[in-house]
Scaffold this active site. Structure first.
Site, PDB file in Angstrom:
ATOM      1  N   ARG A   1      -8.913  -0.096   4.436  1.00 22.41           N
ATOM      2  CA  ARG A   1      -8.075   0.949   3.828  1.00 22.41           C
ATOM      3  C   ARG A   1      -6.722   0.390   3.403  1.00 22.41           C
ATOM      4  O   ARG A   1      -6.135   0.834   2.432  1.00 22.41           O
ATOM      5  CB  ARG A   1      -7.831   2.088   4.822  1.00 22.41           C
ATOM      6  CG  ARG A   1      -9.021   2.958   5.090  1.00 22.41           C
ATOM      7  CD  ARG A   1      -8.636   4.153   5.915  1.00 22.41           C
ATOM      8  NE  ARG A   1      -7.491   4.864   5.341  1.00 22.41           N
ATOM      9  CZ  ARG A   1      -6.972   5.963   5.877  1.00 22.41           C
ATOM     10  NH1 ARG A   1      -7.464   6.467   7.003  1.00 22.41           N
ATOM     11  NH2 ARG A   1      -5.943   6.570   5.315  1.00 22.41           N
TER      12      ARG A   1
ATOM     13  N   ASP B   1       4.317   0.077  12.227  1.00 23.06           N
ATOM     14  CA  ASP B   1       3.038  -0.475  11.752  1.00 23.06           C
ATOM     15  C   ASP B   1       2.825  -1.920  12.174  1.00 23.06           C
ATOM     16  O   ASP B   1       1.741  -2.473  11.973  1.00 23.06           O
ATOM     17  CB  ASP B   1       2.946  -0.368  10.220  1.00 23.06           C
ATOM     18  CG  ASP B   1       2.886   1.070   9.774  1.00 23.06           C
ATOM     19  OD1 ASP B   1       3.171   1.341   8.606  1.00 23.06           O
ATOM     20  OD2 ASP B   1       2.593   1.934  10.621  1.00 23.06           O
TER      21      ASP B   1
ATOM     22  N   LYS C   1       0.857  -1.220   0.000  1.00 30.35           N
ATOM     23  CA  LYS C   1       0.000   0.000   0.000  1.00 30.35           C
ATOM     24  C   LYS C   1       0.876   1.247   0.000  1.00 30.35           C
ATOM     25  O   LYS C   1       0.677   2.154  -0.805  1.00 30.35           O
ATOM     26  CB  LYS C   1      -0.880   0.011   1.237  1.00 30.35           C
ATOM     27  CG  LYS C   1      -1.548   1.354   1.523  1.00 30.35           C
ATOM     28  CD  LYS C   1      -2.422   1.345   2.743  1.00 30.35           C
ATOM     29  CE  LYS C   1      -1.715   1.575   4.033  1.00 30.35           C
ATOM     30  NZ  LYS C   1      -1.402   2.980   4.354  1.00 30.35           N
ATOM     31  N   ASN C   2       1.869   1.309   0.886  1.00 32.82           N
ATOM     32  CA  ASN C   2       2.626   2.541   1.076  1.00 32.82           C
ATOM     33  C   ASN C   2       3.614   2.818  -0.046  1.00 32.82           C
ATOM     34  O   ASN C   2       4.116   3.934  -0.165  1.00 32.82           O
ATOM     35  CB  ASN C   2       3.316   2.548   2.445  1.00 32.82           C
ATOM     36  CG  ASN C   2       2.275   2.648   3.562  1.00 32.82           C
ATOM     37  OD1 ASN C   2       1.102   2.949   3.300  1.00 32.82           O
ATOM     38  ND2 ASN C   2       2.671   2.348   4.771  1.00 32.82           N
TER      39      ASN C   2
ATOM     40  N   ARG D   1       0.119  14.678  13.109  1.00 38.65           N
ATOM     41  CA  ARG D   1       1.074  14.268  12.083  1.00 38.65           C
ATOM     42  C   ARG D   1       1.328  15.462  11.162  1.00 38.65           C
ATOM     43  O   ARG D   1       0.758  15.583  10.107  1.00 38.65           O
ATOM     44  CB  ARG D   1       0.537  13.054  11.316  1.00 38.65           C
ATOM     45  CG  ARG D   1       0.340  11.853  12.226  1.00 38.65           C
ATOM     46  CD  ARG D   1      -0.325  10.702  11.517  1.00 38.65           C
ATOM     47  NE  ARG D   1       0.581  10.079  10.543  1.00 38.65           N
ATOM     48  CZ  ARG D   1       0.157   9.119   9.707  1.00 38.65           C
ATOM     49  NH1 ARG D   1      -1.104   8.763   9.702  1.00 38.65           N
ATOM     50  NH2 ARG D   1       0.993   8.569   8.864  1.00 38.65           N
TER      51      ARG D   1
ATOM     52  N   CYS E   1      -4.919  12.255  13.006  1.00 36.42           N
ATOM     53  CA  CYS E   1      -5.682  11.000  12.906  1.00 36.42           C
ATOM     54  C   CYS E   1      -5.467  10.286  14.240  1.00 36.42           C
ATOM     55  O   CYS E   1      -4.912  10.836  15.165  1.00 36.42           O
ATOM     56  CB  CYS E   1      -5.187  10.169  11.730  1.00 36.42           C
ATOM     57  SG  CYS E   1      -3.552   9.531  12.005  1.00 36.42           S
TER      58      CYS E   1
END
Ligand code: EPZ
Length: 417
Positions: A395, A304, A22-23, A121, A116
């Site tokens: 997500r 993560d 994803k990133n 951030r 968030c």
């Protein structure tokens, strides 16, 4: 809204493939619009954040088609320098469009990403970098308004290791006049993937993966075909899922080197790990041993995976100390406590006293990786766990429930009340 209903207690067994990262995908999809021709991207994960970034690019006039795990991005008709507030506020990575718009149009109006559940951030490093490249920046009405006839390469020292800042400045400086040197750059595999992608478009980037990246600006970037690297955080999450259930799982289509820190900490916890070129076998004992972990930028233990790892440590033999150095992300611990975990959090550190068993309970997801942690805890828990807020999980994980069920988990996706 939907929720998971999980019947815990099954040991995971079998084989599962990892999706694209994803990133990396979010950065590469935006960078693809730097070209004035079409780029063909493969191994793009089918996840909500990817749909969102595609929507934002379409809003800017970029052509984006996404079928299965293949995406076509054509930036030749990019026309608007104003990123849509409603879409951008959903996802922090949308701020990468600032680097794209400054590079392509010399102008950008992008909403500042909100906070968030990981705490505040800021994007101050990104903004400082754009200013160093010659952009005029005004912050008003929650927008970053930036303008630069043409960005000019320069030397930029990034105050602390920042994945997003490194990505945004690589995107912005690829078409700048002259050479940019990013010092104290992030070294994550996603940064290396982005540099390889940009170079396949004709960019001239050296040093990605080290903390000094040199970007020689070019006049234009051409279309290319590229395949995204596997998602190391999904791979790590699946490894921990095998471990927490005392299972025996082979995880394929991944890069063992990218999860080195997770492998070493799982081995210290008594989990057996066999590696080959693109897969890892995880063979876990009934209960893991307690292990102390500290999150750090790559190649350290990834922030993560902190939440999934704390779920594992909550049933370990002994007490583990988990120090979170990147974000403020322990809100999910309250939910783990409802399942019987014995965890105390103070000053960014979780003290986890392992208990023999967790028990199922209704729990609420607060963010993507917290959701993964709750799913993993529910797999090991006695009885039924109901997990709401699973839109957070959608997500950043491609079909996580289906993948776990294919290994013997019992997760039902139902309408939430
Ligand atoms: C990226 O976030 C990832 N997101 C995160 O993954 C990941 O946890 C993080 O990198 C790891 O560092 C994406 O790639 C889309 P940072 P990012 O800039 O870029 C501070 C997930 O679940 N900072 O590396 O936002 C920041 O507050 C997500 O997939 C500033 O102070 O992270 C943090 O403390 C969660 N000012 C530290 O640097 C800035 O301008 C590292 O943040 C930028 C960052």
């Amino acid at each position: 809204m939907e929720k998971y209903v999980v019947y815990g207690g099954n040991r995971l067994k079998g084989q599962v493939a990892v999706s694209g990262a994803k990133n990396s995908a979010l950065a590469i999809i935006v960078a693809a619009a730097l070209a004035d021709e079409e780029c063909l991207l493969k191994n793009v994960p089918s996840e909500v954040d990817v749909y969102t970034i595609a929507e934002i690019l379409r809003d800017l006039g970029v052509k984006v088609e996404f079928h299965g795990n293949t995406m076509r991005v054509d930036g030749s008709c990019i026309r608007s320098y104003q990123a849509p507030y409603e879409l951008v506020r959903k996802m922090r990575a949308s701020f990468y469009t600032a680097g794209l718009l400054l590079a392509r149009l010399g102008k950008a109006e992008v909403p500042l990403p909100g906070g968030c559940s990981l705490g505040s951030r800021p994007v101050d490093f990104h903004i400082k970098g754009f200013q160093a490249l010659g952009a005029d920046i005004h912050i008003e009405h929650g927008l970053m308004k930036a303008e630069a006839t043409r960005l000019t390469g320069t030397k930029i020292y990034i105050n602390r290791s920042s994945v997003g800042t490194t990505i945004n400045l690589m995107i912005a400086s690829s078409l700048a006049q002259g050479t940019t040197i990013l010092e104290n750059a992030a070294k994550e595999p996603e940064i290396v993937d982005l540099a390889s992608f940009l170079n396949s478009m004709g960019a001239k980037i050296k040093g990605a993966g080290t903390n000094v990246i040199k970007i020689e600006g070019v006049k234009r970037l051409r279309g290319t075909e590229y395949s995204i690297i596997p998602d190391r955080i999904e791979a790590g999450t699946l490894m921990i899922a095998a471990a927490i259930t005392g299972g025996d799982v082979v995880i394929t289509d991944m890069v063992p080197e990218h999860v080195r820190s997770a492998v070493l900490n799982l081995q210290e916890a008594g989990v057996q790990i066999e590696e080959s070129l693109s897969e890892i076998r995880v063979y876990a004992p009934e209960r893991p041993r307690a292990v102390d972990v500290e999150t750090a930028p790559y190649p350290g233990f990834p922030t993560d995976l902190q939440q999934p790892f704390v779920s594992l440590m909550s049933i370990a033999q002994g007490t583990s100390i988990i120090r979170e150095n990147i974000f403020d992300r322990f809100r999910y611990v309250d939910e783990l406590r409802r399942m019987g975990a014995d965890i105390k959090v103070e000053h960014g550190t979780a003290i986890v006293r392992g208990v023999p068993k967790l028990t199922g309970a209704p729990v609420e997801t607060t963010d993507l990786r917290a959701g993964a942690a709750l799913v993993l805890a529910s797999l090991a828990a006695e009885g039924v766990t109901e997990i709401t807020g699973i839109e957070h999980i959608d997500r950043g994980y491609e079909a996580l429930d289906k993948k776990l069920n294919s290994l013997g988990a019992n997760i039902k996706r139902v309408q939430a009340d």
